[in-house]
Each structure stands twice: as C-alpha cells, then as structure tokens.
Design a protein around this motif. Structure first.
Motif: not given
Ligand code: PRP
Length: 181
Positions: A129-148
């Motif tokens: 549902l939620l994606d917080k890209p600034e928090g990443r500590r590893t490379d990971f992307e979701g396939d279906y994302i609600g809100f960034t």
C-alpha cells in the motif's frame, strides 16, 4: 477517536485509502484474469489492507499468512528480519502475491521474497500500500504500489508504533513527541 490526539497530520483519509485499494484490486484482477492466485498477508501490519484488498479482487484467489519482525518497539528497523510464522501451504507452481503495508528499508521484503522464491512458485509479485523510497537500505522494488510517501513515521490502517494505533481508519503522521519523550 481518542488516539487522534497523537496524530500530527492525516496523510490519507479512509476514503482516499479505499479508492486506492480499489484501484490496486482492479489492476490485480486484470493481471490475474483466468488464473488462480495465492495472496499472502504479512502479519501484522498488512492485515487491515489485506482484508480490504482481497474483497476488491475479481479473480480466483486463496489466502495464507506469514509473519516477520524487525522493528520491535522502535520507529527504526533493527535490520535483522526474523520469520516468526511460516505459511500453512506449499507455494510450488502457484502464482503468488505478497501483500505488505509498507516498504521502508526494503529489508523485510527482500528477505521474504528470497525465502519464497526458493520454494519455486510459478510467479511471485509484491503489492504494498505504501512505499517510502528514502528509507531504502537495499535495492528492492514492489510490483503494485499504492502511495509513495516521504520519510515520515506513519501509523494507522494497520501500521503501528509499539503495537498501538493500528485501528485508526486513516493513515497519519505520528507526533514525534510520542516517541521522543
Ligand atoms: C513493518 C511493515 C513491514 C516492514 C517494512 O513490519 O509491516 O513488514 O516493517 O519495513 P522494512 O522495509 O524497513 O523492512 P514490523 O516489523 O513493524 O511488524 P508488524 O507488521 O507486525 O507491524
């Protein structure tokens, strides 16, 4: 609701969330048309989103549950992901979607995805549902994302701080005085 006194700002109202969940359900329904799909709920944060999402999916689906933990009673990940409850069913040969409330550091989902890939599903996708890209500590992307979202600590709609606030119908930014005092 009494808990709203600790909320600095509402980020997404329950109406906005419902609209987004509907959109995600529609995309998944189209992509899995004519297939059987297994939706995996990652306990506990995703439980509220999960129960709304499955009711928006018009495809043949089954459900299962898995639990990991890495945050404890903190707003930051410990970086160490633990599997605390495994699936009840084998996933070999199945189309699988892992359902999460939020991707932050990405460590939880990277761990879970790798573990489930080893069980040879026919396909494996991630819906968050939620994606917080600034928090990443590893490379990971979701396939279906609600809100960034930006780098803020949020609660509600299943998301907690020290196990509280999960029942809020909206998603809000927690007042920092709650976790700095
Ligand atoms: C939260 C959330 C995700 C994870 C995301 O779970 O539900 O599983 O953190 O963070 P990450 O991308 O930094 O790994 P938590 O460990 O707080 O457990 P919970 O679901 O029971 O709240």
């Amino acid at each position: 609701m009494e808990l709203y006194k600790d909320i600095e700002k509402i980020l997404f109202t329950k109406e906005e969330i419902a609209e987004k969940v509907k959109e995600l359900g529609k995309r998944i329904s189209e992509d899995y048309h004519g297939k059987n799909v297994l939706l995996i709920c990652t306990l506990r944060g995703a439980s509220v989103f999960f129960s709304d999402l499955i009711r928006e999916i018009d495809a043949d689906l089954t459900i299962d549950f898995i639990a990991m933990s890495s945050y404890g009673a903190s707003t930051k990940t410990s970086g160490e992901v633990k599997l605390t409850k495994d699936l009840a069913t084998p996933i070999s040969g199945k189309h699988v979607i892992i359902v999460e409330d939020i991707i932050d550091s990405g460590l939880t989902l990277k761990y879970v995805k790798r573990m489930l890939e080893a069980r040879n599903p026919a396909s494996l996708k991630v819906c968050a549902l939620l994606d917080k890209p600034e928090g990443r500590r590893t490379d990971f992307e979701g396939d279906y994302i609600g809100f960034t979202i930006p780098n803020v600590f949020i609660v509600g709609y299943g998301l907690d701080y020290a196990e509280r606030y999960r029942q809020l119908p909206d998603i809000g930014i927690l007042d920092p005085t709650v976790y700095t005092k």
